[in-house]
Design a protein around this motif. Structure first.
Motif, PDB file in Angstrom:
ATOM      1  N   LEU A 512       0.842  -1.200   0.000  1.00  0.00           N
ATOM      2  CA  LEU A 512       0.000   0.000   0.000  1.00  0.00           C
ATOM      3  C   LEU A 512       0.873   1.246   0.000  1.00  0.00           C
ATOM      4  N   GLY A 513       0.284   2.374  -0.414  1.00  0.00           N
ATOM      5  CA  GLY A 513       1.011   3.637  -0.420  1.00  0.00           C
ATOM      6  C   GLY A 513       1.116   4.279  -1.790  1.00  0.00           C
ATOM      7  N   THR A 514       0.659   3.572  -2.830  1.00  0.00           N
ATOM      8  CA  THR A 514       0.697   4.140  -4.177  1.00  0.00           C
ATOM      9  C   THR A 514      -0.232   5.339  -4.302  1.00  0.00           C
ATOM     10  N   ASN A 515      -1.350   5.302  -3.585  1.00  0.00           N
ATOM     11  CA  ASN A 515      -2.417   6.285  -3.798  1.00  0.00           C
ATOM     12  C   ASN A 515      -2.449   7.425  -2.796  1.00  0.00           C
ATOM     13  N   GLY A 516      -1.465   7.496  -1.920  1.00  0.00           N
ATOM     14  CA  GLY A 516      -1.454   8.597  -0.960  1.00  0.00           C
ATOM     15  C   GLY A 516      -0.542   8.302   0.211  1.00  0.00           C
ATOM     16  N   PRO A 517      -0.315   9.280   1.059  1.00  0.00           N
ATOM     17  CA  PRO A 517       0.583   9.124   2.208  1.00  0.00           C
ATOM     18  C   PRO A 517       0.148   7.996   3.139  1.00  0.00           C
ATOM     19  N   VAL A 518       1.112   7.457   3.857  1.00  0.00           N
ATOM     20  CA  VAL A 518       0.872   6.415   4.853  1.00  0.00           C
ATOM     21  C   VAL A 518       1.235   6.974   6.217  1.00  0.00           C
ATOM     22  N   ASP A 519       0.277   6.935   7.127  1.00  0.00           N
ATOM     23  CA  ASP A 519       0.507   7.471   8.463  1.00  0.00           C
ATOM     24  C   ASP A 519       1.075   6.398   9.379  1.00  0.00           C
ATOM     25  N   GLU A 520       2.007   6.773  10.233  1.00  0.00           N
ATOM     26  CA  GLU A 520       2.623   5.836  11.172  1.00  0.00           C
ATOM     27  C   GLU A 520       1.578   5.145  12.031  1.00  0.00           C
ATOM     28  N   SER A 521       0.551   5.886  12.453  1.00  0.00           N
ATOM     29  CA  SER A 521      -0.459   5.307  13.335  1.00  0.00           C
ATOM     30  C   SER A 521      -1.218   4.172  12.646  1.00  0.00           C
ATOM     31  N   VAL A 522      -1.395   4.267  11.330  1.00  0.00           N
ATOM     32  CA  VAL A 522      -2.068   3.201  10.580  1.00  0.00           C
ATOM     33  C   VAL A 522      -1.249   1.915  10.640  1.00  0.00           C
ATOM     34  N   LEU A 523       0.046   2.038  10.420  1.00  0.00           N
ATOM     35  CA  LEU A 523       0.914   0.860  10.467  1.00  0.00           C
ATOM     36  C   LEU A 523       0.952   0.268  11.873  1.00  0.00           C
ATOM     37  N   GLU A 524       1.010   1.117  12.872  1.00  0.00           N
ATOM     38  CA  GLU A 524       1.065   0.609  14.246  1.00  0.00           C
ATOM     39  C   GLU A 524      -0.248  -0.075  14.633  1.00  0.00           C
ATOM     40  N   ARG A 525      -1.369   0.419  14.135  1.00  0.00           N
ATOM     41  CA  ARG A 525      -2.648  -0.257  14.419  1.00  0.00           C
ATOM     42  C   ARG A 525      -2.663  -1.650  13.805  1.00  0.00           C
ATOM     43  N   ILE A 526      -2.140  -1.761  12.599  1.00  0.00           N
ATOM     44  CA  ILE A 526      -2.076  -3.080  11.957  1.00  0.00           C
ATOM     45  C   ILE A 526      -1.207  -4.021  12.785  1.00  0.00           C
ATOM     46  N   HIS A 527      -0.065  -3.531  13.229  1.00  0.00           N
ATOM     47  CA  HIS A 527       0.836  -4.387  14.018  1.00  0.00           C
ATOM     48  C   HIS A 527       0.189  -4.812  15.327  1.00  0.00           C
ATOM     49  N   HIS A 528      -0.552  -3.890  15.941  1.00  0.00           N
ATOM     50  CA  HIS A 528      -1.241  -4.213  17.185  1.00  0.00           C
ATOM     51  C   HIS A 528      -2.311  -5.278  16.959  1.00  0.00           C
ATOM     52  N   ILE A 529      -2.995  -5.193  15.838  1.00  0.00           N
ATOM     53  CA  ILE A 529      -4.075  -6.144  15.547  1.00  0.00           C
ATOM     54  C   ILE A 529      -3.517  -7.549  15.335  1.00  0.00           C
ATOM     55  N   VAL A 530      -2.430  -7.671  14.555  1.00  0.00           N
ATOM     56  CA  VAL A 530      -1.940  -9.015  14.201  1.00  0.00           C
ATOM     57  C   VAL A 530      -1.044  -9.595  15.288  1.00  0.00           C
ATOM     58  N   GLY A 531      -0.392  -8.742  16.111  1.00  0.00           N
ATOM     59  CA  GLY A 531       0.458  -9.253  17.175  1.00  0.00           C
ATOM     60  C   GLY A 531       1.832  -9.664  16.688  1.00  0.00           C
ATOM     61  N   GLY A 532       2.658 -10.047  17.617  1.00  0.00           N
ATOM     62  CA  GLY A 532       4.054 -10.380  17.304  1.00  0.00           C
ATOM     63  C   GLY A 532       4.262 -11.762  16.737  1.00  0.00           C
ATOM     64  N   PRO A 544       5.422   7.775  -9.733  1.00  0.00           N
ATOM     65  CA  PRO A 544       5.821   9.172  -9.929  1.00  0.00           C
ATOM     66  C   PRO A 544       4.904  10.120  -9.180  1.00  0.00           C
ATOM     67  N   ARG A 545       4.906   9.999  -7.864  1.00  0.00           N
ATOM     68  CA  ARG A 545       4.042  10.804  -7.015  1.00  0.00           C
ATOM     69  C   ARG A 545       4.887  11.453  -5.920  1.00  0.00           C
ATOM     70  N   GLY A 546       4.558  12.682  -5.586  1.00  0.00           N
ATOM     71  CA  GLY A 546       5.359  13.432  -4.634  1.00  0.00           C
ATOM     72  C   GLY A 546       5.381  12.853  -3.242  1.00  0.00           C
ATOM     73  N   TRP A 547       4.358  12.070  -2.883  1.00  0.00           N
ATOM     74  CA  TRP A 547       4.307  11.542  -1.513  1.00  0.00           C
ATOM     75  C   TRP A 547       5.121  10.254  -1.342  1.00  0.00           C
ATOM     76  N   VAL A 548       5.640   9.699  -2.444  1.00  0.00           N
ATOM     77  CA  VAL A 548       6.305   8.399  -2.385  1.00  0.00           C
ATOM     78  C   VAL A 548       7.532   8.398  -1.474  1.00  0.00           C
ATOM     79  N   PRO A 549       8.433   9.381  -1.531  1.00  0.00           N
ATOM     80  CA  PRO A 549       9.576   9.350  -0.595  1.00  0.00           C
ATOM     81  C   PRO A 549       9.139   9.285   0.868  1.00  0.00           C
ATOM     82  N   GLY A 550       8.127  10.064   1.219  1.00  0.00           N
ATOM     83  CA  GLY A 550       7.638  10.027   2.592  1.00  0.00           C
ATOM     84  C   GLY A 550       7.039   8.681   2.957  1.00  0.00           C
ATOM     85  N   VAL A 551       6.286   8.085   2.019  1.00  0.00           N
ATOM     86  CA  VAL A 551       5.705   6.760   2.251  1.00  0.00           C
ATOM     87  C   VAL A 551       6.809   5.739   2.495  1.00  0.00           C
ATOM     88  N   ASN A 552       7.823   5.730   1.641  1.00  0.00           N
ATOM     89  CA  ASN A 552       8.884   4.726   1.768  1.00  0.00           C
ATOM     90  C   ASN A 552       9.707   4.935   3.032  1.00  0.00           C
TER      91      ASN A 552
END
Length: 630
Positions: A512-532, A544-552
């Motif tokens: 994910l991340g092709t269509n817009g920025p990715v927020d840290e809280s979104v990733l952390e919620r996913i990690h919390h849901i699935v567990g270690g 070729p989107r301006g938000w890609v460096p930030g996403v990566n």
């Protein structure tokens, strides 16, 4: 404020505000990611239009006792049609010369443009505003359709409103209309889905026009003498207007199209702030109005309609004509700059030689000058004009007939959809059971073994969808949930639903991340849901989107923070092989899909190669300070 005639009226600051609105839209489209909320420029235009048109209708009703609807609509036609007609003919002809994806749905788009129904045509055909797989040459005309529908209907509603003697009642009625539209957008907005319906809908996106109308009713009886006498008013209004303008700049820097707040009050706030800016600008003697009336801003503002019309088709045509042109970094800014230069030139020529003459003298007089003489030098000019117009019409017709069934990126996506549908119809392998929600996570030596396809769940956007056949070949039995235009913000709800249904497998791949920025809280919620106890692979983004460096960067930090998360370096792997992608430089073909798979395999191997941790250094347990260990 006195009520000048509709044609002679100059309201301070409005041209400058138009300029700011169109510049925000230009930066948003021509340099993706540089101004993530630049799309709010359209909502600024809506408020200005609602204010001006309502004021014009009220003034004519009050000064003449009636409204000449035919004359009103003719003025709108003179204002809108010349530039629009030139845009459609010229850009369609150039699209035919380039060929390929820019011809997609051209006939449908032209039909929507000439009937001012582009927004509803797109909704009826499930064409997403947020879909990056199809270039859609005239996508920006959706907002023109909303405004024109307003121009057709609103005067009919203002006439009975004008018969109501109480201004408070009139304001209340229009405010209720605005509130109804805003509530409809908020209620119909799908938090985990595509927001095109509420963004395009005339019913759900007319609150800005109505808020502008409210302001016009409130100010319709202002007089210069009253306002000059109210010193507090003359001081307060410009200050509030300037603060509101500053707030709009801030909002344009932070808004994103995937944020629920945008559709649940955010755009309404933009409309209200715009109304305050207008109020502060048109107050007599306003320094804000003088600042917004600076010559450069007025020049851009008076040509803002043409600039808005041309900027998006020009950009799409440039991208199609030069598919290998890098669209990020310095090269991306250069591409946007070239598009802006062509846009401003085309808009200026259209304004000088087409729009202003027709607006001033009418269609018949201008047509007579162009086509009325066939002798001497004038005859040569007439013949040349006939040939050019005829050639443009003929080429546009040929372009419509040459429409491809689908673009190259769409073909790759359809290939992926077919692969997933075929796998769904086949018997599903039994996955290795994963830990149930709420159960203790496994210890350091209990990480699951390298996954087979039956142990992998993959969630992604259209890039993963295009790579689906290769993922299935590499990991037989893999479960892929990938759709076009998916935003990262939708992922936590999807993952939670899989956990609740007991179908989330022991390894999760996120693309994910092709269509817009990715927020840290979104990733952390996913990690919390699935567990270690789950392996997680996040695939970084090539687009070729301006938000890609930030996403990566965000994805890399997420992988660094969690031992059970690994980054698949898709962008690095494909960077030197962009020829393996569609012309959009996003979606992989068969060979590109294999590169995608190799990146995922390498990430899984790195997870498998991790040595077990010992004791308190286990990644889900806190470190014990040395003094407490004694």
């Amino acid at each position: 404020m006195s009520s000048p005639s509709p044609r002679s009226a100059h309201l301070p600051g409005l041209d400058g505000l138009r300029a700011i609105a169109v510049l925000a839209v230009l930066v948003y489209h021509l340099s993706p990611g540089a101004l993530t909320g630049g799309f709010l420029g359209v909502d600024i235009f809506f408020v200005i239009s609602g204010f001006l048109i309502t004021g014009l209708v009220l003034r004519e009703r009050e000064t003449t006792g009636r409204l000449r609807l035919r004359a009103f609509w003719l003025r709108r036609a003179r204002r809108l049609l010349p530039a629009l007609g030139a845009l459609l003919l010229v850009c369609s002809a150039v699209a035919w010369l380039i060929g390929g994806d820019v011809l997609l749905h051209l006939g449908r788009q032209l039909l929507g443009a000439v009937t001012f129904s582009s927004n509803w045509v797109a909704v009826a055909n499930d064409q997403s505003y947020f879909d990056e797989t199809a270039p859609e040459l005239f996508r920006n005309l959706w907002s023109l359709a909303v405004e024109e529908q307003f121009y057709l209907v609103w005067p009919l509603l203002v006439l009975p409103l004008a018969l109501i003697r109480s201004r408070r009642v009139r304001v209340a009625i229009v405010a209720i209309i605005a509130a109804g539209s805003a509530v409809a957008m908020a209620v119909l907005f799908p938090p985990a889905g595509d927001a095109t319906r509420v963004y395009y809908g005339t019913d759900t996106h007319s609150f800005g026009l109505a808020i502008g109308a409210v302001l016009a009713i409130l100010t319709s009886r202002w007089t210069v003498s009253r306002l000059v006498a109210a010193r507090w008013f003359r001081v307060l209004a410009p200050i509030l207007g300037a603060l509101s303008l500053a707030a709009l700049v801030v909002v344009a820097s932070v808004f994103t199209t995937d944020a629920p707040l945008v559709y649940r009050g955010g755009l309404v706030a933009v409309a209200l702030l715009t109304a305050i800016v207008i109020w502060g600008s048109i107050t007599p003697g306003s320094p804000l109005g003088r600042a917004l009336d600076l010559a450069p801003l007025r020049w851009v503002g008076t040509r803002s309609y043409g600039i808005y019309l041309w900027h998006w088709p020009v950009f799409v045509l440039l991208v199609a004509a030069f598919p290998s042109w890098e669209r990020t970094g310095g090269s991306g800014w250069l591409l946007g700059g070239v598009a802006a230069a062509i846009t401003v030139t085309a808009a200026a020529l259209s304004y000088r030689f087409l729009e202003q003459p027709i607006r001033r003298d009418g269609f018949r007089a201008v047509a007579g000058r162009w086509f009325g003489g066939w002798r001497g030098i004038r005859g040569v000019g007439t013949a040349a004009t006939v040939l050019v117009v005829g050639a443009l019409v003929a080429t546009t017709t040929v372009a419509v007939l040459a429409e491809p069934d689908q673009g190259d990126a769409q073909a790759l996506i359809e290939r992926g959809k077919a692969a997933i549908a075929s796998a769904t119809a086949a018997p599903t392998p039994t996955p290795t059971p994963s830990a149930a929600p709420g159960t203790p996570t496994p210890g350091p030596t209990e990480l699951p073994p390298p996954p087979a396809g039956a142990d992998i769940t993959a969630i992604g956007d259209s890039v993963m969808l295009a790579s689906a056949p290769e993922l299935q070949a590499a990991f037989p039995g893999i479960a892929i949930d990938a759709v076009v235009s998916r935003q990262a913000s939708a992922a936590p709800a999807i993952v939670q639903g899989m956990v609740d249904a007991g179908i989330l497998r022991s390894t999760l791949i996120l693309g994910l991340g092709t269509n817009g920025p990715v927020d840290e809280s979104v990733l952390e919620r996913i990690h919390h849901i699935v567990g270690g106890g789950h392996r997680i692979v996040v695939v970084d983004v090539q687009a070729p989107r301006g938000w890609v460096p930030g996403v990566n960067t965000e994805l890399g930090h997420f992988a660094d923070e969690h031992r059970n998360v690994e980054l698949a370096h898709w962008q690095e792997a494909i960077a030197g092989q962009l020829n393996l992608l569609a012309r959009d430089q996003i979606h992989p073909g068969s060979r590109g899909g294999q590169v995608y798979v190799d990146c995922v395999k390498a990430a899984l191997q790195r997870l498998d190669d991790l040595p077990p941790l010992q004791g308190a250094q286990e990644f889900w347990l806190p470190q014990v300070p040395p003094l407490l260990r004694r």
